[in-house]
Design a protein around this motif. Structure first.
Motif, PDB file in Angstrom:
ATOM      1  N   SER A 217       0.818  -1.219   0.000  1.00 38.57           N
ATOM      2  CA  SER A 217       0.000   0.000   0.000  1.00 38.57           C
ATOM      3  C   SER A 217       0.853   1.270   0.000  1.00 38.57           C
ATOM      4  CB  SER A 217      -0.944   0.018   1.203  1.00 38.57           C
ATOM      5  OG  SER A 217      -0.212  -0.077   2.415  1.00 38.57           O
ATOM      6  N   PHE A 218       2.108   1.152   0.483  1.00 40.27           N
ATOM      7  CA  PHE A 218       3.003   2.317   0.506  1.00 40.27           C
ATOM      8  C   PHE A 218       3.514   2.660  -0.899  1.00 40.27           C
ATOM      9  CE2 PHE A 218       7.268   4.260   1.056  1.00 40.27           C
ATOM     10  CZ  PHE A 218       6.872   5.409   1.726  1.00 40.27           C
ATOM     11  N   LEU A 219       3.787   1.648  -1.704  1.00 38.77           N
ATOM     12  CA  LEU A 219       4.257   1.878  -3.075  1.00 38.77           C
ATOM     13  C   LEU A 219       3.254   2.698  -3.897  1.00 38.77           C
ATOM     14  CD1 LEU A 219       5.906  -1.576  -3.945  1.00 38.77           C
ATOM     15  CD2 LEU A 219       7.056   0.578  -3.361  1.00 38.77           C
ATOM     16  N   PRO A 220       1.942   2.399  -3.822  1.00 36.96           N
ATOM     17  CA  PRO A 220       0.979   3.249  -4.522  1.00 36.96           C
ATOM     18  C   PRO A 220       0.966   4.693  -4.025  1.00 36.96           C
ATOM     19  CG  PRO A 220      -0.025   1.158  -4.016  1.00 36.96           C
ATOM     20  CD  PRO A 220       1.302   1.174  -3.318  1.00 36.96           C
ATOM     21  N   LEU A 221       1.181   4.895  -2.716  1.00 43.31           N
ATOM     22  CA  LEU A 221       1.244   6.268  -2.188  1.00 43.31           C
ATOM     23  C   LEU A 221       2.362   7.044  -2.887  1.00 43.31           C
ATOM     24  CD1 LEU A 221       0.442   8.484  -0.138  1.00 43.31           C
ATOM     25  CD2 LEU A 221       2.117   7.474   1.437  1.00 43.31           C
ATOM     26  N   ILE A 222       3.534   6.420  -3.033  1.00 44.86           N
ATOM     27  CA  ILE A 222       4.656   7.058  -3.734  1.00 44.86           C
ATOM     28  C   ILE A 222       4.283   7.337  -5.188  1.00 44.86           C
ATOM     29  CG2 ILE A 222       7.066   6.790  -4.461  1.00 44.86           C
ATOM     30  CD1 ILE A 222       6.641   7.106  -1.417  1.00 44.86           C
ATOM     31  N   ALA A 223       3.640   6.349  -5.822  1.00 42.23           N
ATOM     32  CA  ALA A 223       3.231   6.518  -7.228  1.00 42.23           C
ATOM     33  C   ALA A 223       2.226   7.655  -7.373  1.00 42.23           C
ATOM     34  CB  ALA A 223       2.636   5.210  -7.756  1.00 42.23           C
ATOM     35  N   TYR A 224       1.281   7.748  -6.436  1.00 43.52           N
ATOM     36  CA  TYR A 224       0.284   8.834  -6.460  1.00 43.52           C
ATOM     37  C   TYR A 224       0.958  10.197  -6.307  1.00 43.52           C
ATOM     38  CZ  TYR A 224      -3.832   5.764  -6.152  1.00 43.52           C
ATOM     39  OH  TYR A 224      -4.822   4.853  -6.409  1.00 43.52           O
ATOM     40  N   ILE A 225       1.878  10.306  -5.346  1.00 45.26           N
ATOM     41  CA  ILE A 225       2.530  11.599  -5.085  1.00 45.26           C
ATOM     42  C   ILE A 225       3.393  12.033  -6.272  1.00 45.26           C
ATOM     43  CG2 ILE A 225       4.267  12.753  -3.646  1.00 45.26           C
ATOM     44  CD1 ILE A 225       3.115  11.230  -1.244  1.00 45.26           C
ATOM     45  N   ILE A 226       4.105  11.076  -6.887  1.00 44.50           N
ATOM     46  CA  ILE A 226       4.884  11.401  -8.095  1.00 44.50           C
ATOM     47  C   ILE A 226       3.956  11.881  -9.208  1.00 44.50           C
ATOM     48  CG2 ILE A 226       6.304  10.412  -9.954  1.00 44.50           C
ATOM     49  CD1 ILE A 226       7.502   8.533  -7.824  1.00 44.50           C
ATOM     50  N   TRP A 227       2.834  11.170  -9.361  1.00 38.51           N
ATOM     51  CA  TRP A 227       1.841  11.523 -10.393  1.00 38.51           C
ATOM     52  C   TRP A 227       1.276  12.919 -10.141  1.00 38.51           C
ATOM     53  CZ3 TRP A 227       0.841   9.062 -14.837  1.00 38.51           C
ATOM     54  CH2 TRP A 227      -0.340   9.359 -15.532  1.00 38.51           C
ATOM     55  N   ILE A 228       0.911  13.207  -8.896  1.00 40.45           N
ATOM     56  CA  ILE A 228       0.389  14.535  -8.542  1.00 40.45           C
ATOM     57  C   ILE A 228       1.435  15.605  -8.822  1.00 40.45           C
ATOM     58  CG2 ILE A 228      -0.375  16.015  -6.616  1.00 40.45           C
ATOM     59  CD1 ILE A 228      -1.545  13.445  -5.322  1.00 40.45           C
ATOM     60  N   PHE A 229       2.686  15.323  -8.438  1.00 35.24           N
ATOM     61  CA  PHE A 229       3.796  16.259  -8.644  1.00 35.24           C
ATOM     62  C   PHE A 229       3.946  16.616 -10.127  1.00 35.24           C
ATOM     63  CE2 PHE A 229       8.288  16.971  -9.671  1.00 35.24           C
ATOM     64  CZ  PHE A 229       8.601  18.009  -8.809  1.00 35.24           C
TER      65      PHE A 229
END
Length: 323
Positions: A217-229
């Motif tokens: 679940s932590f890996l998607p959080l990183i992916a989401y934040i990169i995507w938002i960035f």
């Protein structure tokens, strides 16, 4: 084995990190990177703690069990019925939303016709067949393959957009319509429904389950934040697709995503990549929900080992609603 464990973390990540990515650009640019990332991080912590509590609860029972059995034994028959209704409505609603979403991406149009509906429902029926009748290993391999392709297209889009990032866009902080971000963030980490499926997979091996949940679940959080960035960094502050205009006109997320990225990158091939990414992100989410629905229905005694009935209950209600 370690390989099996790593693959499950990847499947978990793909189930969590998926179709919500398409809606992120139009819902996060208005509030800005800092606020959007903060809301996603807080919702991630809350939803992960909730999932850990649910996982701990399932450890109380020796046999493999799902939500219905847990509620029945802890709270009684009345709450079992209430939970049954709520879960079925949730899972069917998600399935219907996913079918409509990938149908629109297939035809690249908001107007769904009979031909496109036949294609999309056929895809859904085939997936349902694999979920219900085939060995779970076959479905995991299919899901892993789709997830790999999805993440490749994800990184291609990120790479292509990176040069267009404007640092001044990250100064935006807007507290209006914050509820949209919170709602999206909560649904983005709504992975608790797949926990009973995970328990069966790991035979209730506590340490591996906790590790898989936290990392997966932590890996998607990183992916989401990169995507938002990246998306906030490249989105215009002026013009047709600026944040205020998007909210006023209520422009559809898939239209914003495709039109805007295409204008930035100036490439015909990127449209194909975006379409592949969008369809696969929806399909991987759909597979996760279908697996959860199958396990949920299998938990009821009258449906146990009756795969045809379970298959019909997975296939028929969404088709009736859509058609």
């Amino acid at each position: 084995s370690r390989r099996r464990h790593t693959r499950l973390q990847g499947d978990w990540s793909s189930d969590v990190c998926s179709s919500d990515l398409i809606a992120l650009p139009c819902l996060t640019i208005y509030n800005g990177f800092i606020l959007s990332s903060l809301m996603f991080s807080l919702c991630y912590i809350f939803m992960t703690l909730s999932a850990l509590i649910m996982m701990e609860t399932t450890f109380w029972f020796k046999k493999s069990t799902n939500t219905i059995s847990i509620i029945n034994q802890i709270l009684g028959y009345k709450w079992k019925i209430i939970t049954y209704i709520i879960y079925l409505l949730l899972l069917y609603s998600l399935i219907i939303a996913y079918i409509i979403a990938y149908t629109k991406w297939i035809i690249n149009n908001d107007a769904i016709n009979k031909e496109s509906l036949i294609i999309s429902l056929s895809i859904y029926i085939v997936i349902s067949y694999f979920v219900t009748f085939k060995k779970s290993e076959i479905l995991k391999k299919i899901n892993s393959f789709l997830s790999i392709i999805m993440f490749i297209t994800y990184f291609i889009i990120i790479y292509k957009c990176f040069d267009q990032i404007k640092t001044e866009n990250f100064k935006i902080i807007n507290f209006k319509n914050l509820n949209n971000i919170i709602t999206l963030a909560i649904t983005s980490f709504g992975f608790a429904i797949i926990i009973p499926t995970l328990l069966d997979f790991f035979k209730k091996k506590h340490k591996k389950l906790y590790k898989s949940l936290i990392i997966g679940s932590f890996l998607p959080l990183i992916a989401y934040i990169i995507w938002i960035f990246v998306m906030i960094g490249v989105f215009p502050t002026k013009g047709e697709l600026n944040s205020e205009n998007i909210i006023i006109k209520n422009i559809s997320p898939d239209i914003i995503f495709t039109n805007f990225i295409t204008k930035i990158i100036y490439s015909k091939n990127i449209i194909i990549i975006i379409k592949i990414f969008a369809i696969l992100s929806i399909l991987t989410s759909l597979i996760g929900v279908q697996k959860s629905l199958k396990d949920f229905l299998s938990d009821e005694r009258i449906f146990k080992k009756k795969k045809i009935i379970i298959s019909l209950l997975i296939i028929v209600p969404p088709i009736i609603f859509i058609t």
